[in-house]
Design an enzyme around this catalytic site. Structure first.
Site, mmCIF file in Angstrom:
data_model
loop_
_atom_site.group_PDB
_atom_site.id
_atom_site.type_symbol
_atom_site.label_atom_id
_atom_site.label_comp_id
_atom_site.label_asym_id
_atom_site.label_seq_id
_atom_site.Cartn_x
_atom_site.Cartn_y
_atom_site.Cartn_z
ATOM 1 N N HIS A 270 4.068 1.268 2.203
ATOM 2 C CA HIS A 270 5.236 0.587 1.632
ATOM 3 C C HIS A 270 5.837 1.433 0.503
ATOM 4 O O HIS A 270 7.057 1.531 0.360
ATOM 5 C CB HIS A 270 4.841 -0.768 1.037
ATOM 6 C CG HIS A 270 4.263 -1.745 2.009
ATOM 7 N ND1 HIS A 270 2.937 -2.087 2.019
ATOM 8 C CD2 HIS A 270 4.846 -2.473 2.999
ATOM 9 C CE1 HIS A 270 2.708 -2.991 2.964
ATOM 10 N NE2 HIS A 270 3.845 -3.235 3.584
ATOM 11 N N GLN B 129 7.599 -15.296 11.975
ATOM 12 C CA GLN B 129 7.204 -14.157 12.809
ATOM 13 C C GLN B 129 5.715 -14.174 13.148
ATOM 14 O O GLN B 129 5.199 -13.229 13.754
ATOM 15 C CB GLN B 129 7.618 -12.835 12.169
ATOM 16 C CG GLN B 129 6.869 -12.430 10.920
ATOM 17 C CD GLN B 129 7.487 -11.206 10.274
ATOM 18 O OE1 GLN B 129 8.592 -11.255 9.732
ATOM 19 N NE2 GLN B 129 6.789 -10.070 10.322
ATOM 20 N N HIS C 49 0.856 -1.184 0.000
ATOM 21 C CA HIS C 49 0.000 0.000 0.000
ATOM 22 C C HIS C 49 0.893 1.235 0.000
ATOM 23 O O HIS C 49 2.119 1.124 -0.099
ATOM 24 C CB HIS C 49 -0.953 -0.034 1.199
ATOM 25 C CG HIS C 49 -0.263 -0.305 2.520
ATOM 26 N ND1 HIS C 49 0.662 0.561 3.069
ATOM 27 C CD2 HIS C 49 -0.346 -1.357 3.376
ATOM 28 C CE1 HIS C 49 1.097 0.075 4.214
ATOM 29 N NE2 HIS C 49 0.510 -1.104 4.419
ATOM 30 N N GLY D 41 9.342 1.257 8.350
ATOM 31 C CA GLY D 41 8.336 2.264 8.697
ATOM 32 C C GLY D 41 8.194 2.430 10.201
ATOM 33 O O GLY D 41 8.228 1.451 10.952
ATOM 34 N N SER E 63 -2.295 -0.238 6.721
ATOM 35 C CA SER E 63 -1.783 -1.558 7.094
ATOM 36 C C SER E 63 -2.393 -2.578 6.144
ATOM 37 O O SER E 63 -3.554 -2.448 5.755
ATOM 38 C CB SER E 63 -2.185 -1.890 8.535
ATOM 39 O OG SER E 63 -2.032 -3.279 8.766
ATOM 40 N N SER E 64 -1.607 -3.596 5.813
ATOM 41 C CA SER E 64 -2.143 -4.667 4.965
ATOM 42 C C SER E 64 -3.314 -5.343 5.656
ATOM 43 O O SER E 64 -4.173 -5.939 5.010
ATOM 44 C CB SER E 64 -1.056 -5.703 4.671
ATOM 45 O OG SER E 64 0.102 -5.063 4.187
ATOM 46 N N VAL F 7 2.395 6.520 7.152
ATOM 47 C CA VAL F 7 1.444 7.021 6.151
ATOM 48 C C VAL F 7 0.039 6.643 6.611
ATOM 49 O O VAL F 7 -0.200 5.499 7.026
ATOM 50 C CB VAL F 7 1.744 6.427 4.757
ATOM 51 C CG1 VAL F 7 0.700 6.882 3.743
ATOM 52 C CG2 VAL F 7 3.149 6.819 4.309
ATOM 53 N N LYS G 160 5.544 2.993 11.621
ATOM 54 C CA LYS G 160 4.308 2.307 12.014
ATOM 55 C C LYS G 160 4.668 1.170 12.969
ATOM 56 O O LYS G 160 3.978 0.917 13.949
ATOM 57 C CB LYS G 160 3.638 1.792 10.750
ATOM 58 C CG LYS G 160 2.707 0.647 10.935
ATOM 59 C CD LYS G 160 1.314 1.132 11.009
ATOM 60 C CE LYS G 160 0.299 0.050 11.159
ATOM 61 N NZ LYS G 160 0.747 -1.313 10.995
ATOM 62 N N ASP G 161 5.774 0.463 12.658
ATOM 63 C CA ASP G 161 6.263 -0.613 13.518
ATOM 64 C C ASP G 161 7.478 -0.083 14.284
ATOM 65 O O ASP G 161 8.619 -0.491 14.030
ATOM 66 C CB ASP G 161 6.644 -1.829 12.672
ATOM 67 C CG ASP G 161 5.458 -2.355 11.889
ATOM 68 O OD1 ASP G 161 4.752 -3.226 12.406
ATOM 69 O OD2 ASP G 161 5.208 -1.865 10.769
#
Ligand code: AMP
Length: 283
Positions: free
Chosen positions: A37, A61, A34, A147, A185-186, A176, A149-150
């Site tokens: 990424h 993971q 998305h 990112g 997020s996916s 983003v 985000k993590d």
């Protein structure tokens, strides 16, 4: 742009670039790409001669009750997206090739992996660091983009690269978001219409809690509570954790006198969403 699942080909292409004196920027992903990424690919391409994107849904993971099987896999669309952005190589290996028989090594980063997501997803960061070490060994990039985000993942990877002297620059890219604030997020595609509507409350609540700190509130307890209160009326949301931590070490902090990361994990129905905001109050 070359697409390959062969690690020998990927390693050879990267070695040839290095021999020509070209720098390599690397973006590791699990695909279902998305705009989040895409922003990493853009950042890699602005700082490197060649960009490598890996697409690998890394089994190690995921926990036993997590979404490994249902995780979206959209390789062809993903390749089209990163081709448009000027990536030079997509490396999309098969799981059994990465973890071939006899694979016996695990990379584990303590302390920084222990809290937040690490406390609720046992073994998750060991899976992340091990696969990143393998991918770094194949690509041998000059820099890799991750990112924010993590945010805990960024801190863990930085620690690993520093401790193991891997000599890779780690670039942290901003989160983003959708127009209503929800972090891309996916996993957002799992959300029902109602869950998606309520999910935007997470980023609004983070922003409001951060504003509280910026307008003078020093107590992290008060700030975390403000986040919890803001979600009280969203019946489809369930907070897994809300924490205030040092953004580099992920150690919990009690006051906003230094830089503080307010990090949360929230279930919207069955879908686990994470988000965070960096609070930089003036001292
Ligand atoms: P994933 O495919 O979920 O493993 O993510 C691959 C990379 O994309 C990781 O470094 C993520 O932090 C990053 N990423 C995922 N979502 C976003 C987002 N909304 N904004 C910025 N980076 C992101």
């Amino acid at each position: 742009m070359i697409v390959t699942d062969s690690e020998q080909s990927a390693a050879k292409i990267c070695a040839d670039w290095r021999a020509e004196g070209l720098s390599i920027g690397f973006v590791p992903t699990m695909g279902a790409l998305h705009r989040g990424h895409e922003s990493l690919v853009e950042l890699a391409s602005s700082s490197s001669d060649r960009v490598v994107v890996s697409i690998f849904v890394n089994p190690s993971q995921f926990g036993p009750s997590e979404d490994l099987d249902s995780y979206p896999r959209t390789l062809e669309e993903d390749c089209n997206k990163v081709r448009e952005l000027g990536a030079s190589l997509v490396f999309a290996p098969k799981a059994d090739a990465v973890y071939s028989s006899g694979f016996s090594t695990g990379v584990s980063v303590s302390n920084v992996s222990d809290g937040l997501c690490g406390a609720f997803r046992r073994g998750h960061f060991d899976g992340v660091t091990t696969v990143c070490a393998v991918l770094f060994g194949i690509v041998r990039p000059d820099r890799a983009v991750f990112g924010m985000k993590d945010a805990q993942q960024v801190a863990v990877i930085k620690r690993m690269v520093s401790d193991l002297r891997l000599g890779i620059e780690i670039i942290a890219a901003p989160i983003v978001r959708e127009s209503d604030g929800l972090a891309l997020s996916s996993r957002n595609q799992y959300l029902s219409f109602e869950e998606r509507q309520q999910a935007s409350t997470i980023s609004t609540a983070l922003r409001n809690a951060s504003d509280l700190a910026l307008s003078g509130e020093k107590s992290c307890k008060v700030i975390k509570n403000a986040f919890l209160v803001a979600l009280e009326h969203s019946d489809l949301l369930r907070v897994q954790y809300v924490e205030t931590v040092d953004p580099d070490t992920m150690i919990g902090v009690e006051t906003t006198e230094k830089r503080v990361l307010l990090a949360v994990a929230v279930f919207a129905g069955k879908t686990r969403l994470i988000d965070n905001i960096l609070i930089e109050s003036e001292v």
